[in-house]
Write a protein that holds these residues in place. Structure first.
Motif: not given
Length: 211
Positions: A7-27
């Protein structure tokens, strides 16, 4: 099992948007396989970074644990770059179409389906609640569960937005995940890992509240 399957792991960053809101997230992006072939679980945010992590290995599938935009936004670009098919549970197509209305997934995930990569099996577990088509992937040879946003360290995924339901996610965790061996490592969609044994007492607390 093929030698070197891991198992290898990578963290990427962006935004999550739903129901009119947007949040910064790390996935968390999970890459499962060996030196020759891999699958990517949740192509989040950065197709270039994921492709670099895959390297010259054959990418056999891009598996989506669910279709919230932060888990699938880089999937079409990664598929185009590598030729790998995108797999999604059909119950999440309404969410998928919010992000990629012009590009459908290539295949449908189904409960009990087995995906094979590098000599190991990944069993699809349909675990609705966070999203209707949410799935987890169980790899017994690696003592690993890839839980997407169904189960985190300390509790279930969020259910306060459209297409989600708290009693359903608790049922999914109780019936489909807590039946797995306690030493199974849970690789989550965000944040740190946990184990099934660690999370079992938390679920009992939720059940005691009447869910």
């Amino acid at each position: 099992m093929t030698a070197g399957a891991r198992v290898e792991h990578l963290v990427t960053s962006g935004t999550f948007s739903l129901d009119g809101g947007t949040w910064d997230v790390d996935n968390n992006v999970w890459i499962v396989g060996d030196d020759h072939e891999v699958v990517v679980i949740d192509a989040a945010h950065d197709a270039d970074a994921i492709a670099e992590a895959v390297g010259d290995r054959r990418l056999t599938a891009i598996v989506c644990t669910h279709a919230h935009n932060d888990h699938i936004d880089a999937a079409p670009a990664l598929a185009e770059r590598t030729g790998a098919p995108i797999w999604l549970h059909p119950d999440d197509l309404p969410l998928w179409k919010q992000t990629h209305p012009e590009r459908a997934p290539d295949g449908e995930l189904a409960d009990g389906q087995v995906l094979t990569v590098a000599g190991i099996e990944l069993t699809v577990l349909h675990t609705p609640g966070h999203a209707p088509g949410a799935v987890c992937l169980y790899a017994p040879d690696l003592a690993a569960l890839f839980s997407g946003d169904t189960l985190f360290a300390g509790g279930p995924g969020a259910t306060g937005r459209s297409y989600s339901d708290f009693p359903t996610i608790v049922d999914s965790i109780r019936d489909r995940l807590l039946t797995l061996p306690g030493d199974t490592v849970v690789h989550t969609g965000h944040g740190g890992t946990t184990t099934i044994a660690t999370e079992a007492p938390h679920l009992q607390e939720w059940l005691d509240r009447g869910f």
